[in-house]
Scaffold this active site. Structure first.
Site, PDB file in Angstrom:
ATOM      1  N   CYS B  21       0.818  -1.207   0.081  1.00 55.18           N
ATOM      2  CA  CYS B  21      -0.044  -0.062  -0.159  1.00 55.18           C
ATOM      3  C   CYS B  21       0.746   1.541  -0.074  1.00 55.18           C
ATOM      4  CB  CYS B  21      -0.781   0.104   1.142  1.00 55.18           C
ATOM      5  SG  CYS B  21      -1.857  -1.290   1.562  1.00 55.18           S
ATOM      6  N   GLY B  47       0.641   0.407  -5.168  1.00 60.45           N
ATOM      7  CA  GLY B  47      -0.454  -0.232  -5.204  1.00 60.45           C
ATOM      8  C   GLY B  47      -1.526  -0.043  -6.297  1.00 60.45           C
ATOM      9  N   ASN B 121      -0.662   1.035   5.534  1.00 63.12           N
ATOM     10  CA  ASN B 121       0.365   0.396   4.846  1.00 63.12           C
ATOM     11  C   ASN B 121       1.031  -0.383   5.694  1.00 63.12           C
ATOM     12  OD1 ASN B 121       2.417  -0.241   3.051  1.00 63.12           O
ATOM     13  ND2 ASN B 121       3.391   1.694   3.455  1.00 63.12           N
ATOM     14  N   GLY B 122       0.995  -1.749   5.608  1.00 64.24           N
ATOM     15  CA  GLY B 122       1.882  -2.823   6.479  1.00 64.24           C
ATOM     16  C   GLY B 122       0.856  -3.968   6.727  1.00 64.24           C
ATOM     17  N   TYR B 261      13.484  -2.228  -4.066  1.00 68.32           N
ATOM     18  CA  TYR B 261      12.628  -2.035  -5.264  1.00 68.32           C
ATOM     19  C   TYR B 261      11.249  -1.207  -4.971  1.00 68.32           C
ATOM     20  CZ  TYR B 261       8.967  -3.544  -8.222  1.00 68.32           C
ATOM     21  OH  TYR B 261       8.025  -3.508  -9.174  1.00 68.32           O
ATOM     22  N   CYS B 401       7.762 -12.334   3.708  1.00 66.91           N
ATOM     23  CA  CYS B 401       7.400 -11.098   4.553  1.00 66.91           C
ATOM     24  C   CYS B 401       6.136 -11.297   5.081  1.00 66.91           C
ATOM     25  CB  CYS B 401       7.434  -9.796   3.599  1.00 66.91           C
ATOM     26  SG  CYS B 401       7.230  -8.301   4.537  1.00 66.91           S
TER      27      CYS B 401
END
Lengths: 470, 470, 470, 470
Positions: B21, B47, B121-122, B261, B401
Site C-alpha cells: 500500500c 498499489g 500500509n503494512g 525495489y 514477508c
C-alpha cells in the site's frame, strides 16, 4: 468544497511533433485480427487518437474503429467479430482531415468490384484538388481525410483488378504515403516513390506481415524480410508475394525525423538502427557543442539514446536525473489550487541525488514550442541544479511538414521566430545548442539514399499543390 | 475465425514482490480530496489494485473507493462529492485480507464518538487473534482486512478523544504499520515502533501533508519537513501539528526492500536517496561480482540506477538494451496462436544495436520466481547476445514477508529452493550473481538505525503471533 | 453453481411486425438537437435499434448516431456537440440494409455543393438496381441501406440547388419514403407519391417541425399544421415554408398497418385518430365475430383500444386481465433452470381475479407467427380461464411488406400457411376470429383516399423492381 | 448552441409515495442467485434505487449490491460470481438511512459464529435508540440504515444458533419488518408481530421461495403456499421448513397502502387480490362521489383498476384518455427552451379522441403533493376536456409513515395543509373527491384482521420511540 470544477489536463499540451499514423497488414493466420491488434499495439507510439482494424474472411470485409488506444478500442468480443485470415490496421494521431470517428481508419467501402479497405500513413499534397474534381463528378465523402480520395480514385478506375485500380489511383496522387490495402482475398502494401514514410515486410507463421516499423515484428513472432521499396507495390495473396513498381525510380527522400523522434529505438528504419542513429546524434552533438558539466541526463524516454551517446563522447557521467511516471494517461483532474508546472510534474520528476549542486547537461531530441523545456529547466533548478545546459540532438525546426507530421504553425515554432541565443534566454538555461543539419544527415546516413529534412530546412522534395493554391 | 476465445494476459504474472500500500493525509486546503488524489497518483507504484479517499468537511466524513488505478477510480464528479479540507487516501496492491471492494481502503466507520477513517500500509501479525477476540464479544466485520481490526479496537476504547482511542488500539496490535487516520476535524499519522514502513510529513500551502514517500510532495507543491518517527503519532488539527510517542523507543528496523525495489527512485526514504542507494548497490555489486563484458544494460525501469552504478564501477559502457513499452496495461488480449514469451514481449523489447554480438551484463533489482528473468535472457539471446551475465542488486529472497509485502510461498521463491549455480543453469545465462547481505546493508546504511531484511535472512524482528498459531 | 452460462433473453422474439423508422426535422430554435432528441423519444416506438441526429449551425453539419434507445445513444455532452438551429433525426428498427452502425441514420455526406444529411422512413423497391448502376459508374458505399442510394443520386445531380438535386433523385427512386433532409441552411420534408408512410408538419416557438407522427408535437410544445401531402416536398428555410409537388398526383395508398399497430394511439395519422380507429376496429369485430363471454381483456398495450371498443359493442365487461411490466428491457439473464414461457412472463402477468373461472375474450391487434399468442392463451388457462376466445382486430397477415415494414418470410407467417381453424387448434383456444378486410378498411376510412393493405391481400400498389429480378 | 447546459429531468419528481423495499429468499435450486434476480425483477416496483443479492454455497457467503435497477446492477458474469443454492435479495427505494451504496442491502457481516446477510422491508422505530446503545458499547457502523442495527444485535447475542441470535435481536426491535436472512446453510423469513409489511412463502422446483408479493412466484414457476404470519419466523434448511412464533399474537395491522398503490395488481396481498380491492375502491368511490360525465379515464397505470370499477358502478363509459410511455427512464435531458409540463409529458400523453369536448372523470389512487395532478388536469384541458372531475380512490394523506414508506413532511402533504375545496381550486378541476376512510377499509377488508391506515388518520399502532425523543 470549491465551486470551481476540477479541470482536466491534457497530455497533448506536450510539445513533441506527432506522427500521423502507423499501419499493419496481416495475411494468412486464422485469426488475423488478433495479430493486427498486437501489431498496432507495438506501433501505438505512432498514433494514440484512434485505432481500427479491417478483416476479410475471403468473401466479405468486416471492420471496427474507435477513438483511444488500441487496448481501449478493442475488446476480446469485438476482435471476435472480425473474422478471417486477412487484416489491415491503423493507429492515428491526427490528420490533415481533423479528428473524429468519421476520419478514423481503415477507410472501408463497397464499390462495383466488391469491398476494399485502406490504411494510410502519410499525407497527400494534392488531395484538395482531387477532391474538388471528384465532387464535381458527383462523389460523396464521409469525412475529410485524404485517404477517402484514394478510395474514390480506386473505385472509379476502369481497371479490372484491385491491383490495377490501385495503380490508377496511385498515379494521380502526390505526397507521402505508406499504405496497407485489403480486398476480399489480398493484402497489399504500397510506399510512395520517394519513400518518405517507412514500411517493412515480414514473414510470420502461416503468412506475411506488413508494418510501419520493425518493432512490430517480434511481438508477432515474425521475422524481418525487407523494406517495401519506394514506388513499390507488394501484393500478398494465395499465390504468395509479388512485387511491382508502379512509378519509375526517383532518389529516396526518407523522413529524417523518424530517426530523430518518431520511431521506436528498437526499430530498424530505412536500414539503420534507430537507437544507433540517436546515440550517434548525441556523440556528434558532444563534439559540435561540448559543455563543462558534472552529469549528462536525458529527458526520458525520447532523449535516452542521445544522452548515452553524449556522455560517451564527452566523458561526462550519465545519470537518470529525471524519472518518467508509468501512470500518465491522457487526461487528469487538476486541482483548482494552482500547482506550478502541473502538467510536466505529472509526467516527469527530478532526482535530487543526481542534480543537486551539479552542472547538468540535459539532452532532448527536438525543440518545438519550448514551453515544456522551460518547465523542465525550472524543475531542474528547483531540484538544485547549479547550471543547466540544454542540448537538442537535431537542428532547429523552422518549417511545417506537409508529408504526414502534425506540426504547429510557423508562429508557434519557436525556432522559426527566434535565434538560438534568444531561445536560450527565454528558456533560462546557461547554454543551448542544436545539432547542425550536416551533423544530423551524417549521423543518420545510410546506403539507400537521401532524406527529407524539410522541417529543418524548408527544402520540400514534393510539390505542395494544395498549399500553393490557398 | 477460431473457436477458441482470445485470452487475457495479466501483467501481474510479472515477478516482482508487491508492496501492499501507499497512504496520504491532507490537512488544510479547501479541496483536500483533489490533493489526496494527486498524492495517490504519485504513490501509484505502491498499489494498483484499488484506490480510495475519505474526506471530512468538519462535520461528517465522505468516502469513495474503487478497484483500479487512481485515475480509473476517480473522476472529477466523484471528487466533487468528497468535500472538505481534510482527507486521507490509500492505494493498495493486495492485502492479507484478500482482494475485492470490501477490502479496499480507507476503512470508514461510525462509532460512538462520531466517524473515523483509517488507511493502512503494512500488516498486523496478530490480527487473527484480535479478530477472534472481537468476534467473541459480538463485533461484526465487513471484510477480511486487518485494518478493520484497528477500527474496532478504536471504537471499543473507553478513551474520550480520538487520539486516546487510537493509542489504545495501537498498544494492542503487533506488526508493521504506517497509518493515516481521519476524524471529523483531525488528520493523524502513525508509524509502528520499529519504523518498518516509511511515512513522511510535509508542509503545503494552507496546511500539511502526510505521505508514504517524499515523491508525493513536489506534485502538491509541498516541502519535506521530516519523517514521522517510529512509535510516533502526529496529530494535525486546527491547533497545528502535535506529536506524541505512544510506545517506548526501540531500535529501528526499516524495510530494506523499499530501497531495493518498492520506493520511487526520486524519493528520499529513511533519510537516504533511493536513487543514490540503488546506484551504490550497483557499484558494490560490480566490486563483489565483476564480469568481463561489453555492455551493461538494466531491466527497465527497476534496474536503471543499479546498472548505472555497475557501469561506473566496472568501466563497462552503459546501454539501453531493453526498452519498456509506455502502453502496458493490466490486461491484454492474447492471440490463440502461440507467441513465445508473450507477456514479457508486451512490456520489454530488445535493442539489437546494443546487444547483437556483445557480452551483456543485465542488472535487475531482485529475483523472485525467475520466470521473467529466463524469458529476458532468452530474448537477449534471440537479439544476438554472445554472453549474458545476470547481476541482481540484492541477496537471494529466501523467506516470506509478514510485514506488508505480498510474497509468494517459499515453494515459489526460487532462491529458497535452489542454490545460485542451479538457478543460473535454469535461467540459462553465462553467469549469475547476487549482492551479499553485507553489501546491501552497507550501501543502504544511514544514521537512523537498522533494517529489517527478513526476506533475505529469515531474521524476523517482530513476533509472528498469527503465523505461529496455525 | 451451474456450469451452463446464463442465457440472454431478447425481447425481439416478440411477434409484432416492426416499423422500419421514425423521422423528425427541426428548423429554427437555437438548440435544434435537443428538440430533435425529444421528438425522437416520442417516436421511439417506431424504432429501438439505433438513433441518430444531424444538425447544421448554418455553415456545416454535425452528427451523432449510435445503437440503442434515444436515451442510451445521446447524453447531454453529446447533444452539446451538435450545435445549430437546424436538425433532423431518425430512429430505426431494422432495414432492408441489415443492422450495424454503418446503416444507422441520418446518412450524411459531403458533396460538390456542400453537406447533406438524409433520414428515411420507408423502403425503396429499386434500390438494388440503382446501386448497381451507381457502382458501375465508380460510386462507393459505406453500408447497405437504400438511403445511401438517395444521397448518391442527390450528389450526382447536375441541378444547382439542393432542392433541385433532391427532385432529380426522387424521380429515379421507387417505393415508399417519408424523408427529412438537412442542408447547411434548409430542412426539407418529402413524402412519396402514394403517401405510404406518414409525415406531418407542425409549428413550434421560433420555427417548424416535421415528424412521422403527431404524437411528437405536444412534447415540443408544437402545434399541428398539416400532413405533408403525397408527392409533396416541403422546404423550410429562412424565407419560411414553401411547397412544391415533384411528381404528379396519384391515388393515395397509405399504410393501413399504421392504424392497426404501428402508430401511437394518441397520434392522428392520415387524418384520423389512431385510438378512434382502433376502438372502431374492436366495435366492428364485436359485430362480425361476437363471443359468449364474461370479460373482455386486451393484450396490453397494443390491444387496449380495440378491447374497449369490443366491450362497448358487445356489452361484455372490460377488465385488465393481463398487466404489462414497466421494467422490460431488451435483454434479460435467463436462469438455466427452465422457466415455462419465460419471455412472455417477463413482460406480461395474468390477474387471476379477472380471469379465474371466466370465459375470456382476448383482443390483440394482429397475428404474425402465433407463438406469443399461444403462450398468452396458456398463461390465461394457468390463471383459471374457463374459455379463451381470441379476437384479432385486423385480417390474417399473408404477404410480406416491401415498403418499410420488417415482416418475416411467408413461411413464418402463420396465416400464410394455415386456415383460421387450423390456427385456432394450434393456439389452443375455444374460438379465434380475425376482422375482415372490408371491416378494416371501413373502420379506418377517411376522406383523403385509399390504403395499402398488401400485407393482408398481396395487392402491391408499387412495382417490386428489385424483388422481381432476383 | 445554447450556453446553458441541458438539464436532467428526474422521474422521482413524480408524486407517489414510495415503498421502502422488496425482499426475496431462495432455498434449494443450484443457481439460487439467478432465481433471486428474477424474483427481484418481479418486485422492481417496490424499489428502483438499488438492488443486491447475497448467496451461500454452503460454506461461505458471497454478495453484490449496486445502485440502479436489477437489470442494471446484475450482469451474467456478476451473477456467476454468486454461487450456491441459497440466496436472499433486496430492492430498495430509499430508507430511513439515506441513499448511497453503503446503505444498499442485503447487509452482510462476519461475526463470531460465521457469516450472515439480512434484507429488510420496513422500518424500525427504535433504531436510533438501539444504535446509541450499541455505539456506547463499541460497535461500529458502515452506513445509516436500521438494518445494520439488527445485524449487530444478532452478532452480540449469546444464543448458540443463528435462529436463537435472530430471536434475541427481534425481541429488542420495534417497528415494521419483513426480513429475509441468510446464513451458511439456512434461509429465514420473518414478519413483524403486527404484520405491517407482506411476506409470502412459496414452493419451487427443488426448494422454497420467500417474497414480498405473490407476483414474484409465477416468474419462478413457483406456487403460493401461504403468508408468513405476523410474529412468525420461518426457517428453511436441509431439514425442510420449520416455523416458530417469536413474539405473542397481537391484532394484525397490515399496511392498507399496499392495496391502494404499492403492490402489483396481479399480487394477492394479505389474502385479497390487489386488482379486486382496487376495483372495489373505484366502485365504492362512484357511490360516495358520483359525477355527471361522459367518460371515465385512469391515470395509468396506478388508477386503472379503480377507473374500471368506477365506470362499472357509474355506468359512464371507460376510455384510455392518457397513454403511458414505455420508454420513461430515470433521467432525461431537458431542453433549455422551456417546455410546459415537461416531466409529465415525457410519461403521459393525452388522447384527444377520448377527451376533446367531453366531461372527464379522472381516477388516481392517491394524492400526495398535488403537483402532478395539476399538470395532468392542465394537459386534459389542453386536449379539449370540457370538465375535469378528479376522483382519488383513497382518503387524503395527512400524516407521515414511520413503518417503511417514504413520505414527504407534513408541510409537503397537500391534504395535511388544505381542505378538499382548497385543493380543488389549486388543482383547477370542476370537482374533487376522495374515498372515505370507512369506504377504504370496507373495500379492503379481509378475514385476517385490521389495517394500519396511519397515513390517512394519524392513528399509529406501533410506538414511535425515536420520533418522540427528538
Amino acid at each position: 468544497m470549491s465551486a470551481r470544477p476540477p479541470v482536466a489536463w491534457d497530455e497533448r499540451s506536450d510539445e513533441h511533433l506527432r506522427d500521423a499514423c502507423g499501419v499493419v497488414g496481416i495475411f494468412g493466420p486464422p485469426e488475423a485480427a488478433n495479430l493486427a491488434y498486437l501489431g498496432l499495439h507495438a506501433l501505438q507510439h505512432r498514433g494514440q487518437e484512434s485505432a481500427g482494424i479491417a478483416t476479410s474472411d475471403g468473401t466479405r470485409l468486416h471492420h471496427h474503429r474507435g477513438e483511444g488506444l488500441v487496448t481501449d478500442v478493442f475488446s476480446a468480443p469485438l476482435l471476435g467479430r472480425l473474422p478471417g485470415p486477412y487484416a489491415i490496421g491503423h493507429v492515428r494521431y491526427s490528420t490533415a482531415g481533423g479528428s473524429g470517428l468519421q476520419n478514423a481508419q481503415p477507410i472501408t467501402a463497397r464499390y462495383g468490384g466488391g469491398m476494399v479497405a485502406v490504411a494510410h500513413n502519410g499525407n497527400l499534397t494534392n488531395a484538395a484538388m482531387l477532391r474538388r474534381r471528384l465532387e464535381a463528378e458527383g462523389s460523396i465523402f464521409q469525412g475529410t481525410t485524404d485517404t477517402e480520395v484514394i478510395v474514390h480514385l480506386f473505385a472509379r478506375s476502369r481497371a479490372s483488378t484491385p491491383e490495377g485500380r490501385l495503380m490508377d489511383a496511385l498515379r494521380q496522387i502526390e505526397g507521402a504515403w505508406s499504405l496497407t490495402v485489403l480486398t476480399e482475398d489480398k493484402v497489399i502494401g504500397v510506399r510512395d516513390p520517394l519513400g518518405v514514410r517507412p514500411l517493412v515486410l515480414g514473414r510470420l507463421a502461416g503468412g506475411h506481415v506488413l508494418a510501419s516499423e520493425t518493432c512490430a515484428l517480434p511481438l508477432l513472432d515474425a521475422t524481418f524480410e525487407r523494406e517495401v521499396e519506394p514506388g513499390e507495390m507488394v501484393v500478398i495473396d494465395a499465390g504468395g508475394v509479388t512485387s511491382r513498381r508502379y512509378l519509375p525510380e526517383t532518389p529516396r527522400r526518407a523522413c529524417v525525423f523518424e530517426h530523430v523522434y518518431f520511431a521506436r529505438p528498437d526499430s530498424t528504419v530505412f536500414g539503420r538502427s534507430v537507437y544507433g542513429v540517436r546515440r550517434a546524434l548525441g556523440q556528434r552533438l558532444a563534439q559540435e557543442a561540448p559543455a563543462s558539466a558534472d552529469v549528462v541526463i536525458p529527458v526520458p524516454d525520447s532523449g535516452l539514446a542521445a544522452a548515452i551517446g553524449f556522455a560517451e563522447a564527452s566523458g561526462i557521467p550519465y545519470g537518470m536525473g529525471l524519472v518518467r511516471s508509468h501512470y500518465v494517461g491522457r487526461t487528469f483532474i487538476e486541482p483548482t489550487q494552482a500547482i506550478r508546472h502541473f502538467g510536466v510534474k505529472l509526467k516527469l520528476a527530478p532526482v535530487e541525488e543526481v542534480i543537486a549542486g551539479r552542472r547538468v547537461v540535459v539532452l532532448d531530441d527536438s525543440l518545438v514550442r519550448g514551453t515544456t523545456s522551460r518547465k523542465i529547466i525550472n524543475m531542474l533548478r528547483g531540484a538544485g541544479a547549479r547550471e543547466v545546459h540544454l542540448r537538442i540532438s537535431s537542428p532547429p525546426i523552422t518549417h511545417p511538414c506537409f508529408y504526414g507530421i502534425d506540426t504547429p504553425s510557423r508562429a508557434e515554432l519557436v525556432a522559426a521566430q527566434y535565434g538560438v541565443e534568444e531561445i536560450r534566454a527565454m528558456l533560462g538555461c546557461e547554454s543551448l545548442a542544436f545539432l547542425s543539419e550536416a551533423g544530423l544527415l551524417e549521423a543518420a546516413r545510410d546506403s539507400a539514399g537521401g532524406f527529407c529534412d524539410a522541417c529543418f530546412t524548408g527544402r520540400y522534395p514534393i510539390p505542395l499543390t494544395d498549399a500553393l493554391e490557398t
